[in-house]
Write a protein that holds these residues in place. Sequence first.
Motif, PDB file in Angstrom:
ATOM      1  N   ASP A 106       0.837  -1.214   0.000  1.00  0.00           N
ATOM      2  CA  ASP A 106       0.000   0.000   0.000  1.00  0.00           C
ATOM      3  C   ASP A 106       0.866   1.255   0.000  1.00  0.00           C
ATOM      4  N   THR A 107       1.943   1.227   0.781  1.00  0.00           N
ATOM      5  CA  THR A 107       2.841   2.387   0.831  1.00  0.00           C
ATOM      6  C   THR A 107       3.484   2.611  -0.536  1.00  0.00           C
ATOM      7  N   GLN A 108       3.858   1.494  -1.188  1.00  0.00           N
ATOM      8  CA  GLN A 108       4.445   1.615  -2.527  1.00  0.00           C
ATOM      9  C   GLN A 108       3.414   2.172  -3.519  1.00  0.00           C
ATOM     10  N   ILE A 109       2.167   1.695  -3.402  1.00  0.00           N
ATOM     11  CA  ILE A 109       1.099   2.182  -4.290  1.00  0.00           C
ATOM     12  C   ILE A 109       0.851   3.673  -4.049  1.00  0.00           C
ATOM     13  N   ASP A 110       0.800   4.061  -2.760  1.00  0.00           N
ATOM     14  CA  ASP A 110       0.597   5.475  -2.420  1.00  0.00           C
ATOM     15  C   ASP A 110       1.694   6.336  -3.041  1.00  0.00           C
ATOM     16  N   ARG A 111       2.925   5.833  -2.951  1.00  0.00           N
ATOM     17  CA  ARG A 111       4.058   6.576  -3.494  1.00  0.00           C
ATOM     18  C   ARG A 111       3.949   6.722  -5.014  1.00  0.00           C
ATOM     19  N   LEU A 112       3.496   5.636  -5.660  1.00  0.00           N
ATOM     20  CA  LEU A 112       3.323   5.675  -7.119  1.00  0.00           C
ATOM     21  C   LEU A 112       2.217   6.658  -7.516  1.00  0.00           C
ATOM     22  N   LEU A 113       1.137   6.671  -6.727  1.00  0.00           N
ATOM     23  CA  LEU A 113       0.032   7.606  -7.006  1.00  0.00           C
ATOM     24  C   LEU A 113       0.507   9.044  -6.844  1.00  0.00           C
ATOM     25  N   GLU A 141       4.865  21.973 -28.473  1.00  0.00           N
ATOM     26  CA  GLU A 141       5.526  21.710 -27.190  1.00  0.00           C
ATOM     27  C   GLU A 141       4.544  21.058 -26.216  1.00  0.00           C
ATOM     28  N   ARG A 142       3.310  21.575 -26.223  1.00  0.00           N
ATOM     29  CA  ARG A 142       2.289  21.012 -25.330  1.00  0.00           C
ATOM     30  C   ARG A 142       2.014  19.548 -25.682  1.00  0.00           C
ATOM     31  N   SER A 143       1.934  19.242 -26.992  1.00  0.00           N
ATOM     32  CA  SER A 143       1.685  17.858 -27.419  1.00  0.00           C
ATOM     33  C   SER A 143       2.818  16.931 -26.990  1.00  0.00           C
ATOM     34  N   GLU A 144       4.044  17.444 -27.119  1.00  0.00           N
ATOM     35  CA  GLU A 144       5.198  16.622 -26.719  1.00  0.00           C
ATOM     36  C   GLU A 144       5.158  16.331 -25.220  1.00  0.00           C
ATOM     37  N   LEU A 145       4.824  17.372 -24.426  1.00  0.00           N
ATOM     38  CA  LEU A 145       4.729  17.191 -22.976  1.00  0.00           C
ATOM     39  C   LEU A 145       3.626  16.181 -22.647  1.00  0.00           C
ATOM     40  N   GLU A 146       2.506  16.311 -23.347  1.00  0.00           N
ATOM     41  CA  GLU A 146       1.368  15.428 -23.111  1.00  0.00           C
ATOM     42  C   GLU A 146       1.751  13.969 -23.404  1.00  0.00           C
ATOM     43  N   ALA A 147       2.459  13.773 -24.517  1.00  0.00           N
ATOM     44  CA  ALA A 147       2.875  12.419 -24.880  1.00  0.00           C
ATOM     45  C   ALA A 147       3.810  11.838 -23.814  1.00  0.00           C
ATOM     46  N   GLY A 148       4.731  12.687 -23.328  1.00  0.00           N
ATOM     47  CA  GLY A 148       5.671  12.250 -22.296  1.00  0.00           C
ATOM     48  C   GLY A 148       4.958  11.869 -21.012  1.00  0.00           C
ATOM     49  N   ILE A 149       3.981  12.690 -20.627  1.00  0.00           N
ATOM     50  CA  ILE A 149       3.210  12.427 -19.399  1.00  0.00           C
ATOM     51  C   ILE A 149       2.432  11.117 -19.542  1.00  0.00           C
ATOM     52  N   LYS A 150       1.797  10.942 -20.691  1.00  0.00           N
ATOM     53  CA  LYS A 150       0.996   9.729 -20.905  1.00  0.00           C
ATOM     54  C   LYS A 150       1.867   8.481 -20.838  1.00  0.00           C
ATOM     55  N   GLN A 151       3.064   8.603 -21.397  1.00  0.00           N
ATOM     56  CA  GLN A 151       3.981   7.467 -21.382  1.00  0.00           C
ATOM     57  C   GLN A 151       4.363   7.111 -19.937  1.00  0.00           C
ATOM     58  N   GLN A 152       4.671   8.150 -19.160  1.00  0.00           N
ATOM     59  CA  GLN A 152       5.041   7.900 -17.753  1.00  0.00           C
ATOM     60  C   GLN A 152       3.853   7.359 -16.962  1.00  0.00           C
ATOM     61  N   TRP A 153       2.671   7.899 -17.253  1.00  0.00           N
ATOM     62  CA  TRP A 153       1.468   7.415 -16.555  1.00  0.00           C
ATOM     63  C   TRP A 153       1.205   5.942 -16.858  1.00  0.00           C
ATOM     64  N   ARG A 154       1.420   5.576 -18.126  1.00  0.00           N
ATOM     65  CA  ARG A 154       1.212   4.169 -18.496  1.00  0.00           C
ATOM     66  C   ARG A 154       2.164   3.266 -17.700  1.00  0.00           C
ATOM     67  N   ILE A 210       3.634   3.981 -14.779  1.00  0.00           N
ATOM     68  CA  ILE A 210       3.249   4.003 -13.358  1.00  0.00           C
ATOM     69  C   ILE A 210       1.986   3.164 -13.134  1.00  0.00           C
ATOM     70  N   ASP A 211       1.014   3.310 -14.033  1.00  0.00           N
ATOM     71  CA  ASP A 211      -0.244   2.567 -13.884  1.00  0.00           C
ATOM     72  C   ASP A 211      -0.013   1.055 -13.959  1.00  0.00           C
ATOM     73  N   ALA A 212       0.904   0.657 -14.847  1.00  0.00           N
ATOM     74  CA  ALA A 212       1.215  -0.771 -14.959  1.00  0.00           C
ATOM     75  C   ALA A 212       1.855  -1.266 -13.662  1.00  0.00           C
ATOM     76  N   GLU A 213       2.725  -0.417 -13.095  1.00  0.00           N
ATOM     77  CA  GLU A 213       3.401  -0.741 -11.829  1.00  0.00           C
ATOM     78  C   GLU A 213       2.354  -0.847 -10.698  1.00  0.00           C
ATOM     79  N   ILE A 214       1.429   0.101 -10.675  1.00  0.00           N
ATOM     80  CA  ILE A 214       0.366   0.079  -9.662  1.00  0.00           C
ATOM     81  C   ILE A 214      -0.466  -1.201  -9.804  1.00  0.00           C
ATOM     82  N   ALA A 215      -0.788  -1.539 -11.043  1.00  0.00           N
ATOM     83  CA  ALA A 215      -1.602  -2.746 -11.284  1.00  0.00           C
ATOM     84  C   ALA A 215      -0.891  -3.996 -10.747  1.00  0.00           C
TER      85      ALA A 215
END
Length: 235
Positions: free
Chosen positions: A16-23, A142-155, A157-162
Amino acid sequence: MELTSLADLLDVQVLDTQIDRLLEQRQSLPELESYKQAHERVTSLEEELQKARDDLRELELALDKAEGELEILELKLDEHETRLFAGGMSGRETEHKRLEVQSLRGQKDALEERVLGQLEKVDPARETVAGLEAKTDVESKERSELEAGIKQQWRRIDAEIARKEERKSEAIAPIGEELVEMYEKLRRIKEGVAIAPFDHGVCGGCHMALSPTEQEEAFRDDLPRCVHCRRLLVA
Ligand SMILES: [Zn+2]
């Protein structure tokens, strides 16, 4: 039985602590702040661009109108001049026509001035629009590039959370319902940490030492709890 459950529960707590940290990590990516700023820049540029386009449209309409009027006036002038040069009119008619042609020429000069004036306004307005379009494109990219980077990191992190969630559901399965409820409740009121290891006389939750008497008191119960922070303890 309880001790095994508590050890299992500590495993759940670790997950849970690891999940909290990932969130937490998910919501505090430095790129999110950059994205927010880029988004604000794009939004304000788009507003500015919209206004510049409206201004340009108005100027172009005024230019079209002046050019249209000039065209009509030129035709009329041409007609009158032809009539005047053709001759065959009385002296009075000729004088009347001459004055009319003179007046039309004056109007034509004034209209030509107006057209030139409008052109002088339209040109810089077109440049403003083009400049803003280019800037908006750069910022949007620039905004699109940032968005793509964020989505990649979220994917990622989300896989790690799962994965952690899956392990958590395995770890929590053998633990009694009441203990799980107590754990969830303590997690809510104790900054996410309900159970902690008890190591060398120190609570791993609040990091305070327990005196021998306090230890005796804490561990007298089936569910030992820190006398300071009331978190569950696993020795
Ligand atoms: Zn404590």
